[in-house]
Design a protein around this motif. Structure first.
Motif, PDB file in Angstrom:
ATOM      1  N   TRP A  21       9.075 -18.907 -28.661  1.00  0.00           N
ATOM      2  CA  TRP A  21       9.688 -20.185 -28.290  1.00  0.00           C
ATOM      3  C   TRP A  21      11.216 -20.090 -28.228  1.00  0.00           C
ATOM      4  O   TRP A  21      11.848 -20.632 -27.317  1.00  0.00           O
ATOM      5  CB  TRP A  21       9.253 -21.233 -29.311  1.00  0.00           C
ATOM      6  CG  TRP A  21       9.877 -22.591 -29.146  1.00  0.00           C
ATOM      7  CD1 TRP A  21       9.594 -23.524 -28.188  1.00  0.00           C
ATOM      8  CD2 TRP A  21      10.884 -23.162 -29.981  1.00  0.00           C
ATOM      9  NE1 TRP A  21      10.354 -24.649 -28.385  1.00  0.00           N
ATOM     10  CE2 TRP A  21      11.163 -24.458 -29.474  1.00  0.00           C
ATOM     11  CE3 TRP A  21      11.570 -22.718 -31.112  1.00  0.00           C
ATOM     12  CZ2 TRP A  21      12.092 -25.293 -30.063  1.00  0.00           C
ATOM     13  CZ3 TRP A  21      12.491 -23.565 -31.696  1.00  0.00           C
ATOM     14  CH2 TRP A  21      12.754 -24.834 -31.169  1.00  0.00           C
ATOM     15  N   ILE A  22      11.797 -19.379 -29.175  1.00  0.00           N
ATOM     16  CA  ILE A  22      13.260 -19.262 -29.227  1.00  0.00           C
ATOM     17  C   ILE A  22      13.809 -18.570 -27.979  1.00  0.00           C
ATOM     18  O   ILE A  22      14.883 -18.920 -27.483  1.00  0.00           O
ATOM     19  CB  ILE A  22      13.681 -18.526 -30.511  1.00  0.00           C
ATOM     20  CG1 ILE A  22      13.514 -19.453 -31.722  1.00  0.00           C
ATOM     21  CG2 ILE A  22      15.131 -18.040 -30.426  1.00  0.00           C
ATOM     22  CD1 ILE A  22      13.751 -18.766 -33.058  1.00  0.00           C
ATOM     23  N   LYS A  23      13.075 -17.605 -27.455  1.00  0.00           N
ATOM     24  CA  LYS A  23      13.555 -16.865 -26.281  1.00  0.00           C
ATOM     25  C   LYS A  23      13.789 -17.771 -25.081  1.00  0.00           C
ATOM     26  O   LYS A  23      14.652 -17.491 -24.250  1.00  0.00           O
ATOM     27  CB  LYS A  23      12.556 -15.758 -25.924  1.00  0.00           C
ATOM     28  CG  LYS A  23      12.516 -14.617 -26.928  1.00  0.00           C
ATOM     29  CD  LYS A  23      11.472 -13.587 -26.538  1.00  0.00           C
ATOM     30  CE  LYS A  23      11.410 -12.460 -27.578  1.00  0.00           C
ATOM     31  NZ  LYS A  23      10.362 -11.474 -27.255  1.00  0.00           N
ATOM     32  N   ALA A  24      13.033 -18.839 -24.983  1.00  0.00           N
ATOM     33  CA  ALA A  24      13.170 -19.746 -23.832  1.00  0.00           C
ATOM     34  C   ALA A  24      14.031 -20.961 -24.140  1.00  0.00           C
ATOM     35  O   ALA A  24      14.273 -21.792 -23.251  1.00  0.00           O
ATOM     36  CB  ALA A  24      11.781 -20.204 -23.379  1.00  0.00           C
ATOM     37  N   LEU A  25      14.519 -21.084 -25.366  1.00  0.00           N
ATOM     38  CA  LEU A  25      15.208 -22.299 -25.792  1.00  0.00           C
ATOM     39  C   LEU A  25      16.510 -22.541 -25.034  1.00  0.00           C
ATOM     40  O   LEU A  25      16.787 -23.662 -24.589  1.00  0.00           O
ATOM     41  CB  LEU A  25      15.474 -22.226 -27.300  1.00  0.00           C
ATOM     42  CG  LEU A  25      15.790 -23.533 -28.011  1.00  0.00           C
ATOM     43  CD1 LEU A  25      14.661 -24.542 -27.816  1.00  0.00           C
ATOM     44  CD2 LEU A  25      16.018 -23.282 -29.499  1.00  0.00           C
ATOM     45  N   GLU A  26      17.309 -21.520 -24.858  1.00  0.00           N
ATOM     46  CA  GLU A  26      18.603 -21.676 -24.169  1.00  0.00           C
ATOM     47  C   GLU A  26      18.406 -22.149 -22.730  1.00  0.00           C
ATOM     48  O   GLU A  26      19.191 -22.953 -22.219  1.00  0.00           O
ATOM     49  CB  GLU A  26      19.361 -20.347 -24.193  1.00  0.00           C
ATOM     50  CG  GLU A  26      19.969 -19.993 -25.544  1.00  0.00           C
ATOM     51  CD  GLU A  26      21.270 -20.733 -25.817  1.00  0.00           C
ATOM     52  OE1 GLU A  26      21.821 -21.348 -24.871  1.00  0.00           O
ATOM     53  OE2 GLU A  26      21.725 -20.718 -26.972  1.00  0.00           O
ATOM     54  N   SER A  27      17.358 -21.668 -22.077  1.00  0.00           N
ATOM     55  CA  SER A  27      17.111 -22.073 -20.687  1.00  0.00           C
ATOM     56  C   SER A  27      16.713 -23.545 -20.594  1.00  0.00           C
ATOM     57  O   SER A  27      16.786 -24.147 -19.521  1.00  0.00           O
ATOM     58  CB  SER A  27      16.012 -21.199 -20.073  1.00  0.00           C
ATOM     59  OG  SER A  27      14.771 -21.407 -20.743  1.00  0.00           O
ATOM     60  N   HIS A  28      16.326 -24.132 -21.728  1.00  0.00           N
ATOM     61  CA  HIS A  28      15.992 -25.554 -21.766  1.00  0.00           C
ATOM     62  C   HIS A  28      17.190 -26.411 -22.169  1.00  0.00           C
ATOM     63  O   HIS A  28      17.039 -27.619 -22.393  1.00  0.00           O
ATOM     64  CB  HIS A  28      14.847 -25.801 -22.758  1.00  0.00           C
ATOM     65  CG  HIS A  28      13.578 -25.102 -22.372  1.00  0.00           C
ATOM     66  ND1 HIS A  28      12.499 -24.988 -23.234  1.00  0.00           N
ATOM     67  CD2 HIS A  28      13.208 -24.471 -21.230  1.00  0.00           C
ATOM     68  CE1 HIS A  28      11.532 -24.318 -22.637  1.00  0.00           C
ATOM     69  NE2 HIS A  28      11.940 -23.985 -21.421  1.00  0.00           N
ATOM     70  N   GLY A  29      18.349 -25.789 -22.292  1.00  0.00           N
ATOM     71  CA  GLY A  29      19.564 -26.527 -22.621  1.00  0.00           C
ATOM     72  C   GLY A  29      19.690 -26.875 -24.082  1.00  0.00           C
ATOM     73  O   GLY A  29      20.387 -27.838 -24.433  1.00  0.00           O
ATOM     74  N   ILE A  30      19.027 -26.120 -24.961  1.00  0.00           N
ATOM     75  CA  ILE A  30      19.074 -26.381 -26.401  1.00  0.00           C
ATOM     76  C   ILE A  30      19.562 -25.129 -27.111  1.00  0.00           C
ATOM     77  O   ILE A  30      19.185 -24.013 -26.766  1.00  0.00           O
ATOM     78  CB  ILE A  30      17.678 -26.788 -26.939  1.00  0.00           C
ATOM     79  CG1 ILE A  30      17.220 -28.073 -26.251  1.00  0.00           C
ATOM     80  CG2 ILE A  30      17.713 -26.984 -28.453  1.00  0.00           C
ATOM     81  CD1 ILE A  30      15.823 -28.494 -26.622  1.00  0.00           C
ATOM     82  N   MET A  31      20.381 -25.318 -28.128  1.00  0.00           N
ATOM     83  CA  MET A  31      20.990 -24.206 -28.860  1.00  0.00           C
ATOM     84  C   MET A  31      20.337 -24.062 -30.232  1.00  0.00           C
ATOM     85  O   MET A  31      20.181 -25.051 -30.958  1.00  0.00           O
ATOM     86  CB  MET A  31      22.494 -24.461 -29.013  1.00  0.00           C
ATOM     87  CG  MET A  31      23.262 -23.368 -29.715  1.00  0.00           C
ATOM     88  SD  MET A  31      25.034 -23.812 -29.788  1.00  0.00           S
ATOM     89  CE  MET A  31      25.682 -22.424 -30.724  1.00  0.00           C
ATOM     90  N   LEU A  32      19.944 -22.853 -30.570  1.00  0.00           N
ATOM     91  CA  LEU A  32      19.438 -22.568 -31.911  1.00  0.00           C
ATOM     92  C   LEU A  32      20.625 -22.306 -32.821  1.00  0.00           C
ATOM     93  O   LEU A  32      21.482 -21.474 -32.519  1.00  0.00           O
ATOM     94  CB  LEU A  32      18.524 -21.336 -31.888  1.00  0.00           C
ATOM     95  CG  LEU A  32      17.965 -20.895 -33.246  1.00  0.00           C
ATOM     96  CD1 LEU A  32      16.957 -21.908 -33.764  1.00  0.00           C
ATOM     97  CD2 LEU A  32      17.336 -19.505 -33.146  1.00  0.00           C
ATOM     98  N   VAL A  33      20.685 -23.004 -33.961  1.00  0.00           N
ATOM     99  CA  VAL A  33      21.830 -22.865 -34.864  1.00  0.00           C
ATOM    100  C   VAL A  33      21.340 -22.665 -36.297  1.00  0.00           C
ATOM    101  O   VAL A  33      20.220 -23.072 -36.647  1.00  0.00           O
ATOM    102  CB  VAL A  33      22.747 -24.107 -34.808  1.00  0.00           C
ATOM    103  CG1 VAL A  33      23.335 -24.278 -33.424  1.00  0.00           C
ATOM    104  CG2 VAL A  33      21.993 -25.361 -35.258  1.00  0.00           C
ATOM    105  N   PRO A  34      22.162 -22.058 -37.154  1.00  0.00           N
ATOM    106  CA  PRO A  34      21.821 -21.990 -38.586  1.00  0.00           C
ATOM    107  C   PRO A  34      21.779 -23.394 -39.177  1.00  0.00           C
ATOM    108  O   PRO A  34      22.373 -24.333 -38.642  1.00  0.00           O
ATOM    109  CB  PRO A  34      22.968 -21.161 -39.178  1.00  0.00           C
ATOM    110  CG  PRO A  34      23.587 -20.451 -38.022  1.00  0.00           C
ATOM    111  CD  PRO A  34      23.409 -21.346 -36.846  1.00  0.00           C
TER     112      PRO A  34
END
Length: 400
Positions: free
Chosen positions: A376-389
Motif C-alpha cells: 500500500w505504501i508504494k502507491a501512496l505518493e501517487s495518490h497525493g498522500i505523504m507517509l510521515v513518522p
C-alpha cells in the motif's frame, strides 16, 4: 707379523671374514620423533607469544593503490619534499577531487575488485552513499533511576525532539499525511527484525518492554532510521484474566506505585520519542490513574500515542493540559487480519487523510500486515498522500 688364532685356523687360500661392529644410536627412533615434535611445539608457542600480530589467522586482503591518470591539460602534482603546494591545480580538479583506484584482492579466493575512492576520504564517501542515520542516544537526556537510566529534559532539549525521525515537515504541512505505527515489537526477534527491515523508514515502530534484549532491537530499528516508541502495559477491563505482563500500571495502585512501575518500563531501552498504551482500556479512562502518568511523561519530554481502542480515554485532555505532543490512532489496520480487511482499512485511512489532512493507523507485526502495508505504501505518493513518522503527524495535528 703376528697371526691371530683365527688366522692360524683358517684354511689356506681363504680370507678371514672379520665381524663388523654395529654402531648404535644413543636413542631410539621413537625418542627422536618425540624430541623433534617437542622442539616444533616450543617454536610454535614462542612465535605465538612473542609475535605481535593482532590479526594473525585472519583472511588477508592485499590493496594496491594506483594514482589516477591526470586529466588532459592538467599538471601532475609533485610529491617530493620540495614540491610546491597544490594551489595551482585546475578548478576542474578541485571540483572533481583526486581519485585513486583501489584493487582489493580477496585473501581466500584471489578475486580482484577495483574500487575508485575520492580524495575527500572514505568517511565522506560512506556518508554520501549511506542514508542518514538517526541521532544517537544523547547521554544528557538520561537520568539514573533505581532501575536504570530513564529519559529526562536537559538544556531545553526533549527526547521527543531529539529522537524524532527526519521528515519534510514543510511539505507535510501542505498535503494529506498518514502515519503508521507497528507495535508489539521486541518480543520475538524474528518478527521484530522482519518489521525493521521490510517496512519503510517512515513507519514508526513501537516496542514492548518485555523482550530478552530490547536495547539491541531498538538500536537496530533506529539504525534503519525508524522512529521508535515505548509501549507501557496498562490495565485492561478483564485484568487479571487478561494480563499485559509484569509491572503493569493498575488503577488499584497509588500514583507513586504506578510511577515507580513506569520508571521500570522507561529504563528497558532508550532512544524513543514517546510512549503509548499497551492494552489498558480500563486505565486510560480512569482520570485519577492516568493523570500522574501523563504528567510524569510530559515532564520527561515525551509524546503520547493513544491506540484509540477506548472511546472514553482521557489521554487527549490530560496531554493537552500538559502541552504534551499527542495523537490518537484512527484505525487498527489489522483488527481482522485478512488480506481483504487489511486492504479495506488502509483505504479508509487514506480517505480520512484526504478529508481531515492527517490520519494515524496502528497495526501488529503479523507477516500479512507487514506485506499489505508495504504494498500500500508504494502507491501512496501517487495518490497525493505523504507517509510521515508519527512525530510529524503529532506536530501537524497540534498546529492544525
Amino acid at each position: 707379523m703376528a697371526e691371530t688364532a683365527d688366522d692360524l685356523s683358517t684354511p689356506l687360500g681363504q680370507k678371514t671374514a672379520r665381524a663388523k661392529r654395529r654402531y648404535r644410536l644413543p636413542f631410539t627412533g621413537t625418542q627422536a620423533l618425540a624430541v623433534l615434535l617437542g622442539l616444533f611445539l616450543i617454536a610454535f608457542a614462542g612465535f605465538a607469544i612473542f609475535n605481535d600480530n593482532p590479526l594473525g589467522g585472519e583472511p588477508i586482503a592485499h590493496i594496491a593503490l594506483r594514482q589516477a591518470t591526470p586529466a588532459v591539460g592538467e599538471k601532475p602534482v609533485a610529491t617530493h619534499p620540495g614540491a610546491a603546494e597544490p594551489a595551482a591545480k585546475s578548478a576542474t580538479a578541485q571540483a572533481a577531487g583526486e581519485q585513486k583506484t583501489v584493487t582489493i584482492i580477496d585473501g581466500s579466493s584471489g578475486a580482484r575488485h577495483d574500487v575508485t575512492i575520492s580524495s575527500d576520504g572514505p568517511d565522506k564517501v560512506a556518508a554520501e552513499a549511506a542514508p542518514a542515520m538517526m541521532a544517537a542516544v544523547d547521554p544528557r537526556l538520561l537520568e539514573k533511576s533505581r532501575y536504570g537510566m530513564i529519559p529526562v529534559v536537559a538544556d531545553g532539549l526533549k527526547p521527543f525532539t531529539a529522537y524524532a525521525a527526519e521528515a519534510d515537515r514543510a511539505r507535510a504541512a501542505k498535503m494529506p499525511v498518514v502515519a503508521i505505527v507497528v507495535g508489539g515489537l521486541g518480543v520475538g526477534a524474528a518478527k521484530t527484525t522482519e518489521a525493521i527491515m521490510k517496512l519503510p523508514a517512515a513507519v514508526t515502530l513501537a516496542f514492548t518492554p518485555y523482550g530478552s534484549d530490547p536495547t539491541k532491537l531498538a538500536e537496530r530499528a533506529r539504525a534503519q532510521r525508524h522512529e521508535i516508541l515505548l509501549q507501557v502495559p496498562m490495565e485492561p477491563f478483564d485484568y487479571p484474566d487478561n494480563d499485559p505482563g509484569p509491572q503493569t500500571l493498575l488503577t488499584t495502585l497509588g500514583a507513586e506505585q504506578n510511577i515507580d512501575r513506569l520508571y521500570w518500563h522507561l529504563s528497558r531501552f532508550q532512544g524513543y520519542a514517546g510512549i503509548a498504551n499497551f492494552m489498558g482500556a480500563r486505565f486510560v479512562v480512569t482520570d485519577a490513574a492516568m493523570q500522574p502518568i501523563i504528567r510524569e511523561a510530559a515532564k520527561r519530554g515525551l509524546g503520547f500515542l493513544d491506540d484509540g481502542l477506548a472511546p472514553r480515554s482521557v489521554a487527549a485532555t490530560l496531554a493537552t493540559s500538559q502541552g504534551m505532543p499527542f495523537v490518537k490512532a484512527d484505525f487498527t489496520i489489522d483488527a481482522v487480519p485478512t488480506l481483504a480487511e487489511i486492504d479495506r482499512a488502509l483505504a479508509k485511512l487514506e480517505n480520512l487523510a484526504k478529508e481531515r489532512g492527517t490520519a494515524v493507523g496502528v497495526a501488529s507485526a503479523l507477516p500479512i500486515s507487514i506485506e499489505r502495508i508495504g504494498v500500500w505504501i508504494k502507491a501512496l505518493e501517487s495518490h497525493g498522500i505523504m507517509l510521515v513518522p508519527l512525530t510529524t503527524a503529532m506536530l501537524k495535528s497540534k498546529s492544525g
